[in-house]
Design a protein around this motif. Structure first.
Motif, PDB file in Angstrom:
ATOM      1  N   LYS A   1      57.453 -64.837 -42.489  1.00 40.81           N
ATOM      2  CA  LYS A   1      58.682 -65.636 -42.583  1.00 40.81           C
ATOM      3  C   LYS A   1      58.753 -66.339 -43.933  1.00 40.81           C
ATOM      4  O   LYS A   1      59.826 -66.573 -44.464  1.00 40.81           O
ATOM      5  CB  LYS A   1      58.689 -66.676 -41.464  1.00 40.81           C
ATOM      6  CG  LYS A   1      59.337 -66.201 -40.192  1.00 40.81           C
ATOM      7  CD  LYS A   1      59.390 -67.357 -39.229  1.00 40.81           C
ATOM      8  CE  LYS A   1      59.320 -66.862 -37.800  1.00 40.81           C
ATOM      9  NZ  LYS A   1      58.918 -67.919 -36.886  1.00 40.81           N
TER      10      LYS A   1
ATOM     11  N   GLN B   1      60.703 -64.811 -46.762  1.00 35.11           N
ATOM     12  CA  GLN B   1      62.159 -64.935 -46.794  1.00 35.11           C
ATOM     13  C   GLN B   1      62.504 -66.369 -47.165  1.00 35.11           C
ATOM     14  O   GLN B   1      62.740 -67.205 -46.317  1.00 35.11           O
ATOM     15  CB  GLN B   1      62.737 -64.573 -45.428  1.00 35.11           C
ATOM     16  CG  GLN B   1      64.211 -64.339 -45.490  1.00 35.11           C
ATOM     17  CD  GLN B   1      64.868 -64.516 -44.157  1.00 35.11           C
ATOM     18  OE1 GLN B   1      64.259 -65.006 -43.213  1.00 35.11           O
ATOM     19  NE2 GLN B   1      66.114 -64.142 -44.064  1.00 35.11           N
ATOM     20  N   ALA B   2      62.514 -66.631 -48.476  1.00 32.74           N
ATOM     21  CA  ALA B   2      62.704 -68.010 -48.924  1.00 32.74           C
ATOM     22  C   ALA B   2      64.178 -68.389 -48.948  1.00 32.74           C
ATOM     23  O   ALA B   2      64.518 -69.557 -48.921  1.00 32.74           O
ATOM     24  CB  ALA B   2      62.106 -68.167 -50.309  1.00 32.74           C
ATOM     25  N   GLY B   3      65.046 -67.393 -49.002  1.00 35.18           N
ATOM     26  CA  GLY B   3      66.469 -67.690 -49.115  1.00 35.18           C
ATOM     27  C   GLY B   3      66.899 -67.845 -50.563  1.00 35.18           C
ATOM     28  O   GLY B   3      68.069 -68.074 -50.834  1.00 35.18           O
ATOM     29  N   LEU B   4      65.972 -67.716 -51.506  1.00 32.05           N
ATOM     30  CA  LEU B   4      66.305 -67.853 -52.926  1.00 32.05           C
ATOM     31  C   LEU B   4      66.437 -66.472 -53.542  1.00 32.05           C
ATOM     32  O   LEU B   4      65.530 -65.655 -53.431  1.00 32.05           O
ATOM     33  CB  LEU B   4      65.198 -68.604 -53.651  1.00 32.05           C
ATOM     34  CG  LEU B   4      65.237 -70.123 -53.549  1.00 32.05           C
ATOM     35  CD1 LEU B   4      64.031 -70.714 -54.227  1.00 32.05           C
ATOM     36  CD2 LEU B   4      66.513 -70.650 -54.188  1.00 32.05           C
ATOM     37  N   VAL B   5      67.565 -66.235 -54.211  1.00 34.75           N
ATOM     38  CA  VAL B   5      67.786 -64.934 -54.843  1.00 34.75           C
ATOM     39  C   VAL B   5      66.681 -64.665 -55.865  1.00 34.75           C
ATOM     40  O   VAL B   5      66.196 -63.542 -55.995  1.00 34.75           O
ATOM     41  CB  VAL B   5      69.152 -64.923 -55.540  1.00 34.75           C
ATOM     42  CG1 VAL B   5      69.477 -63.535 -56.026  1.00 34.75           C
ATOM     43  CG2 VAL B   5      70.218 -65.431 -54.623  1.00 34.75           C
ATOM     44  N   ASN B   6      66.283 -65.739 -56.569  1.00 38.94           N
ATOM     45  CA  ASN B   6      65.256 -65.585 -57.601  1.00 38.94           C
ATOM     46  C   ASN B   6      63.999 -64.949 -57.034  1.00 38.94           C
ATOM     47  O   ASN B   6      63.430 -64.044 -57.634  1.00 38.94           O
ATOM     48  CB  ASN B   6      64.859 -66.954 -58.159  1.00 38.94           C
ATOM     49  CG  ASN B   6      66.047 -67.731 -58.622  1.00 38.94           C
ATOM     50  OD1 ASN B   6      67.010 -67.857 -57.878  1.00 38.94           O
ATOM     51  ND2 ASN B   6      65.993 -68.235 -59.826  1.00 38.94           N
TER      52      ASN B   6
ATOM     53  N   ILE C   1      64.414 -61.316 -56.229  1.00 37.50           N
ATOM     54  CA  ILE C   1      64.387 -60.469 -57.425  1.00 37.50           C
ATOM     55  C   ILE C   1      62.966 -60.405 -57.975  1.00 37.50           C
ATOM     56  O   ILE C   1      62.540 -59.369 -58.489  1.00 37.50           O
ATOM     57  CB  ILE C   1      65.400 -60.990 -58.452  1.00 37.50           C
ATOM     58  CG1 ILE C   1      66.767 -60.857 -57.791  1.00 37.50           C
ATOM     59  CG2 ILE C   1      65.307 -60.225 -59.761  1.00 37.50           C
ATOM     60  CD1 ILE C   1      67.927 -60.797 -58.647  1.00 37.50           C
ATOM     61  N   LEU C   2      62.238 -61.508 -57.800  1.00 36.25           N
ATOM     62  CA  LEU C   2      60.835 -61.501 -58.234  1.00 36.25           C
ATOM     63  C   LEU C   2      60.062 -60.409 -57.487  1.00 36.25           C
ATOM     64  O   LEU C   2      59.236 -59.700 -58.074  1.00 36.25           O
ATOM     65  CB  LEU C   2      60.209 -62.870 -57.978  1.00 36.25           C
ATOM     66  CG  LEU C   2      58.762 -63.021 -58.425  1.00 36.25           C
ATOM     67  CD1 LEU C   2      58.673 -62.928 -59.945  1.00 36.25           C
ATOM     68  CD2 LEU C   2      58.172 -64.345 -57.967  1.00 36.25           C
TER      69      LEU C   2
ATOM     70  N   PHE D   1      60.890 -57.256 -59.041  1.00 40.11           N
ATOM     71  CA  PHE D   1      60.240 -57.266 -60.341  1.00 40.11           C
ATOM     72  C   PHE D   1      58.784 -56.832 -60.208  1.00 40.11           C
ATOM     73  O   PHE D   1      58.313 -55.896 -60.890  1.00 40.11           O
ATOM     74  CB  PHE D   1      60.335 -58.701 -60.876  1.00 40.11           C
ATOM     75  CG  PHE D   1      60.071 -58.863 -62.342  1.00 40.11           C
ATOM     76  CD1 PHE D   1      59.868 -57.769 -63.161  1.00 40.11           C
ATOM     77  CD2 PHE D   1      60.026 -60.136 -62.910  1.00 40.11           C
ATOM     78  CE1 PHE D   1      59.627 -57.933 -64.506  1.00 40.11           C
ATOM     79  CE2 PHE D   1      59.787 -60.302 -64.251  1.00 40.11           C
ATOM     80  CZ  PHE D   1      59.584 -59.199 -65.052  1.00 40.11           C
TER      81      PHE D   1
ATOM     82  N   ILE E   1      56.981 -53.423 -61.584  1.00 45.51           N
ATOM     83  CA  ILE E   1      55.860 -53.413 -62.524  1.00 45.51           C
ATOM     84  C   ILE E   1      54.691 -52.633 -61.933  1.00 45.51           C
ATOM     85  O   ILE E   1      54.083 -51.782 -62.612  1.00 45.51           O
ATOM     86  CB  ILE E   1      55.444 -54.863 -62.861  1.00 45.51           C
ATOM     87  CG1 ILE E   1      56.520 -55.485 -63.737  1.00 45.51           C
ATOM     88  CG2 ILE E   1      54.094 -54.890 -63.559  1.00 45.51           C
ATOM     89  CD1 ILE E   1      56.198 -56.861 -64.206  1.00 45.51           C
TER      90      ILE E   1
ATOM     91  N   LEU F   1      55.494 -48.921 -61.941  1.00 42.14           N
ATOM     92  CA  LEU F   1      55.399 -48.351 -63.286  1.00 42.14           C
ATOM     93  C   LEU F   1      53.950 -48.218 -63.710  1.00 42.14           C
ATOM     94  O   LEU F   1      53.530 -47.181 -64.252  1.00 42.14           O
ATOM     95  CB  LEU F   1      56.120 -49.274 -64.271  1.00 42.14           C
ATOM     96  CG  LEU F   1      57.627 -49.071 -64.398  1.00 42.14           C
ATOM     97  CD1 LEU F   1      58.222 -50.153 -65.255  1.00 42.14           C
ATOM     98  CD2 LEU F   1      57.913 -47.703 -65.001  1.00 42.14           C
ATOM     99  N   ALA F   2      53.179 -49.298 -63.446  1.00 43.17           N
ATOM    100  CA  ALA F   2      51.772 -49.278 -63.837  1.00 43.17           C
ATOM    101  C   ALA F   2      51.041 -48.157 -63.115  1.00 43.17           C
ATOM    102  O   ALA F   2      50.201 -47.466 -63.689  1.00 43.17           O
ATOM    103  CB  ALA F   2      51.124 -50.619 -63.530  1.00 43.17           C
TER     104      ALA F   2
ATOM    105  N   VAL G   1      64.895 -64.383 -62.537  1.00 39.50           N
ATOM    106  CA  VAL G   1      63.915 -65.017 -61.657  1.00 39.50           C
ATOM    107  C   VAL G   1      63.690 -66.476 -62.042  1.00 39.50           C
ATOM    108  O   VAL G   1      63.576 -67.345 -61.188  1.00 39.50           O
ATOM    109  CB  VAL G   1      62.576 -64.236 -61.706  1.00 39.50           C
ATOM    110  CG1 VAL G   1      61.489 -64.986 -60.959  1.00 39.50           C
ATOM    111  CG2 VAL G   1      62.756 -62.859 -61.107  1.00 39.50           C
TER     112      VAL G   1
ATOM    113  N   ALA H   1      69.814 -71.366 -50.517  1.00 42.25           N
ATOM    114  CA  ALA H   1      68.777 -71.157 -49.491  1.00 42.25           C
ATOM    115  C   ALA H   1      69.237 -71.645 -48.129  1.00 42.25           C
ATOM    116  O   ALA H   1      68.774 -71.155 -47.097  1.00 42.25           O
ATOM    117  CB  ALA H   1      67.489 -71.856 -49.890  1.00 42.25           C
TER     118      ALA H   1
ATOM    119  N   LYS I   1      70.587 -68.975 -45.567  1.00 45.25           N
ATOM    120  CA  LYS I   1      69.770 -67.913 -44.937  1.00 45.25           C
ATOM    121  C   LYS I   1      69.656 -68.186 -43.433  1.00 45.25           C
ATOM    122  O   LYS I   1      69.843 -69.315 -43.010  1.00 45.25           O
ATOM    123  CB  LYS I   1      68.383 -67.875 -45.580  1.00 45.25           C
ATOM    124  CG  LYS I   1      67.447 -68.948 -45.104  1.00 45.25           C
ATOM    125  CD  LYS I   1      66.022 -68.595 -45.452  1.00 45.25           C
ATOM    126  CE  LYS I   1      65.081 -69.618 -44.896  1.00 45.25           C
ATOM    127  NZ  LYS I   1      63.707 -69.246 -44.888  1.00 45.25           N
TER     128      LYS I   1
END
Lengths: 675, 228
Positions: free
Chosen positions: A646, A649-654, A657-658, A661, A665, A668-669, B155, B224, B227
């Motif tokens: 749970k 699922q932070a609710g933050l778009v950032n 996307i992290l 990301f 990576i 690719l690696a 981010v 947030a 959600k």
């Protein structure tokens, strides 16, 4: 196949009409009518098929994404269709009155919101029946799985029709989890069957030879279908669901759905063959383990319905034990033993469907008026509800294996089968296995006798233990009729054992041939069972006649001498009270102590100190350790993991996307760095 | 990298040194964007990056410069250097002035992470081996560094508008990967990606305004609460 299409149409149609009628009571009547009509039609179509030993096939040009809409009713399906139709009919008949009663009972649900459950409940009852029929007549892996899922998921909506009680909700969720986990091995099983044979049809499976991982397929079937059948330790959902569901649903759950698990195992055996000899050992082992453990847990349960639920697992265990024995006998070329054991298996399936439904209906009738089924609150019911009590007595006697009833009839065949098996392989090691099966069955039956003496004795005899027991009333006429019908069915089955055996003969031939083409059941082997049942019925008649004679004599003696009434437990006590009677815990205490490693009762003893000790409490509880084991092994870790997840699922778009990301990576690696 | 330099010289209209200077400029602008605190400055940097990228197909192209190429380059330049920065500026102007907010990842750390991304891209490029198009090897590391810088912006930044910068920078990186193939029809693919991003920028420009109306703030922290 036309009658079966009509049955499905009736059930689905009736369900939809019930749904459309919604909150009106007519929705229940519509569902009831369609279930009864479908049952009558289904019975009329299935009985001749069973007697002839014929198979019919058909297909509908409905587009499935995979597989085909093909159906087959062969003797094996017909054997299982019979209890499904009979119990669906009874369930449909009881549906309106039970549902009205349920909603009247609960003031919250009796308003306009309560009636809203009618349509849905009727719909799901019809769909459950349709799902069961479809499962039994499907002859295509994909169609079978669809039907299986429908049949598996629908009870979730039926277990808690009012959706108000926390325990009922828990039971429903537990059922859902078990149904899903059970379906998982089946998906693998049918995917493997389809991949290897290159087709989804059951006929193609049956014609295919040389399964690569046949042992694995068998184990998948045993686990997947065993969860539905309630083999210990896969039974965790049974006590919860069976003790919470309303009467008309419970009889379908215990009488029909559990049997579909057995049908699945048998169907897969007919598709992939008899297999190695260890399959027989595995099935016998699973059956014996299930039988012993379930009845042990059953005889320490605090309530009537839970005891009955555990006893369902026990009977499924007996059936698996006998099926494994039959497979072993086929491996060892012992046709008489195989015929007796197989006949015992199928007769026990029918018998169990009859007496377990009878007992569940009786227990529900008690619960309806007393609002409890706990032994510590009941007692002395026989005097107040003689009809229900007598039916329960008959059912208990039947399930405990007391002659001349139908429970012992099927068990007698199994006993005889094991004895014949050990005789046939006399002098070889396998003889011990047959004797082992024989004594296992004896042990299970003995403990079942103990458990049902406890159930009937504590519930119906003695003096009432609480005011709740005083409030008990006979159920409505319809329910009484159903009880009498099922009780009559039990008696009739025990008298007509030989006839039932004759009806099963074509199935025995075809089933044995499907399992192993090299194996043949000679007529001599079959006649033995028939004669056993004939003698059994005659002995039964003689016992009944003697019993009636004794009753007559007693009546005459009583008429001459008169009767005197005194309280129960009046033997020398100045102030006898109901609390002096055995309680559920104390009745099974000695056995629980003796078999403590298997039962694992938790006993809290009071520490009595001083000359005038304060009031203390002693408690014996027996949690189902196998269910606890699952909780510890699977459910608890999964819960922990889910709780942890749970956090993702932070609710933050950032953050989301992290994740992308990081994945990018790493990918690719991995792709460029280590390729 | 003498062979690459030779091949580049053979292929492109510009010498290898000139190309490397341009690519270096792009990487530097990425780092500046990561370090930038003020949004107005970021928009200018994006416009600058867009101008360089818009001209690149013309600079890279080796053969004769036909009308089609010039038209396409002009279109790219128009969109990247003028249209998108204008959209951003318009959105920026519409929002009430707010003091710069503290990002999730500090500016210095962002630049360090961006440099880390560049080093990672160089390593990835070295693992790539020889490619059919030698220009691709040259463009690979800066392109990926730009994509990483864009992702980092998304981010690390708290404001929705700054995240939009991130999407645009990321698109610039994807575009940069496609430039070596600009000689072929792949440029149409580039164009479609660019048009997607442009529409996205328009939509986000509108969305950002609505987000501000709903939340009275542009901090994505507030999202947030929606959600389940």
């Amino acid at each position: 196949m036309l009658p079966y299409y009509c049955v499905l149409l009736l059930l689905f149609g009736g369900g939809l009409i019930s749904l459309a009628l919604g909150s009106r009571a007519a929705s229940l009547r519509a569902a009831s009518f369609s279930m009864c009509a479908a049952s009558a039609l289904g019975l009329a179509a299935t009985l001749p098929l069973l007697l002839d030993g014929a198979s019919i096939s058909g297909a509908l040009p409905l587009p499935l994404p995979l597989g085909a809409c093909s159906f087959t009713v062969d003797p094996l399906s017909a054997v299982f269709l019979l209890p499904v139709f009979v119990l669906s009919g009874i369930s449909g008949l009881l549906l309106p009155s039970r549902m009205l009663l349920l909603c009247q009972e609960n003031p919250v649900a009796s308003g306009s919101a309560g009636n809203a459950h009618y349509g849905k409940h009727g719909f799901f009852c019809c769909v459950l029946s349709a799902g069961m029929v479809l499962t039994l007549i499907a002859s295509d892996a994909v169609l079978f799985l669809i039907a299986w899922e429908v049949m598996s998921l629908v009870p979730f909506f039926l277990i808690s029709p009012r959706d108000k009680d926390a325990a009922e909700r828990h039971a429903a969720w537990m059922y859902l989890v078990a149904a899903h986990l059970g379906a998982l091995p089946l998906l693998y099983l049918f995917a493997a069957l389809t991949t290897e044979s290159g087709s989804t049809g059951f006929f193609a499976f049956a014609a295919f030879e040389g399964w690569r991982n046949a042992g694995l397929l068998f184990l998948l079937a045993l686990v997947g279908f065993g969860t539905k059948a309630g083999l210990v330790p896969l039974h965790a959902w049974i006590p919860e669901a069976h003790s919470c569901a309303p009467a008309h649903v419970t009889i379908l759950l215990s009488g029909a759905i559990l049997k579909l698990g057995l049908y699945g195992i048998m169907r897969v055996l007919t598709l992939i063959g008899l297999g190695d000899v260890w399959w027989a050992y595995a099935l016998m082992g699973a059956g014996a383990f299930s039988g012993i453990l379930a009845i042990l847990l059953g005889l320490v349960q605090p309530g009537m319905k839970r005891t009955l639920a555990y006893s369902s697992s026990e009977n499924i265990g007996i059936i698996c034990l006998a099926l494994g024995g039959a497979m072993l006998a086929m491996h060892l070329q012992a046709p008489t033993a195989a015929a007796l054991l197989l006949a015992g298996v199928f007769l026990h399936i029918w018998s169990h469907a009859a007496f377990k439904s009878l007992l569940f209906l009786g227990a529900n009738a008690v619960k309806d008026s007393t609002h409890t089924d706990a032994f510590r609150l009941l007692g002395g019911l026989q005097k107040r509800i003689p009809l229900t009590g007598s039916c329960m007595a008959l059912g208990s006697a039947a399930i405990a294996g007391i002659p001349p009833l139908n429970g012992f009839m099927s068990e007698l065949l199994i006993y005889a089968g094991f004895a014949a098996g050990s005789h046939a392989v006399h002098g070889r090691e396998e003889a011990f296995l047959f004797w082992g099966g024989f004594f296992m069955l004896g042990a299970i039956a003995g403990m079942a006798l103990f458990a049902f003496t406890r159930l009937f004795g504590l519930g119906f005899l003695g003096a009432p233990r609480s005011d709740a027991a005083l409030e008990v009333r006979e159920p409505c006429r319809l329910m009484q009729g159903a009880l009498l019908f099922l009780a009559g069915l039990c008696v009739l089955m025990s008298l007509c054992g030989a006839l039932l055996y004759t009806a099963l003969t074509p199935l025995l031939h075809s089933f044995a041939r499907r399992l192993s083409p090299a194996f043949f059941l000679p007529d001599g082997a079959l006649e033995f069972g028939s004669s056993i049942l004939l003698y059994y019925a005659l002995t039964g008649l003689a016992i009944t006649a003697l019993f009636s004679l004794a009753l007559l004599l007693r009546k005459r003696v009583v008429a001459v001498n008169g009767t005197a009434q005194s309280p129960t437990w009046d033997c020398g006590y100045t102030a006898p009270s109901a609390r002096m009677q055995y309680s559920g815990g104390s009745f099974s205490h000695s056995l629980a102590l003796l078999l403590r490693p298997l039962i694992r009762s938790r006993i809290t003893k009071p520490a009595i100190q001083g000359l005038f000790p304060a009031e203390q409490e002693a408690r014996i509880s027996t949690p189902d350790w196998s269910a606890l084991l699952w909780e510890k092994l699977i459910f608890h870790p999964v819960e922990l993991l889910s709780d942890y997840a749970k956090g993702l699922q932070a609710g933050l778009v950032n953050i989301y996307i992290l994740y992308i990301f990081i994945t990018l990576i790493l990918a690719l690696a991995w792709a460029l760095g280590w390729s | 990298m003498p062979d690459i330099a030779l091949a580049t010289a053979a292929l492109s209209g510009l010498n290898a040194d000139g190309l490397q200077v341009i690519l270096g400029l792009i990487v530097i602008s990425d780092m500046c964007l990561l370090a930038a605190e003020r949004q107005r400055f970021s928009i200018r940097l994006i416009a600058l990056q867009g101008a360089i990228l818009g001209l690149l197909p013309l600079l890279v192209h080796s053969g004769e410069k036909d009308a089609r190429l010039i038209a396409i380059t002009a279109l790219f330049f128009l969109i990247k250097a003028a249209l998108l920065p204008l959209v951003l500026r318009r959105t920026y102007k519409k929002l009430p002035p707010q003091p710069p907010s503290r990002p999730y990842l500090g500016h210095s750390l962002s630049v360090l992470a961006g440099l880390g991304g560049f080093v990672f891209s160089l390593w990835l490029g070295s693992r790539l081996g020889d490619t059919a198009n030698p220009l691709f090897s040259l463009f690979f590391a800066p392109a990926f560094a730009t994509i990483f810088a864009g992702l980092l912006l998304i981010v690390a930044r708290r404001r929705a508008l700054s995240q939009m910068f991130g999407y645009l920078v990321m698109e610039n990186g994807i575009y940069l990967l496609g430039v070596p193939m600009a000689q072929h029809d792949a440029i149409w693919l580039e164009l479609s990606v660019l048009l997607d991003i442009m529409v996205a920028a328009f939509v986000m420009g509108i969305a950002v305004r609505h987000i501000h109306l709903a939340f009275h703030s542009m901090d994505v922290d507030h999202f947030a609460c929606i959600k389940d």
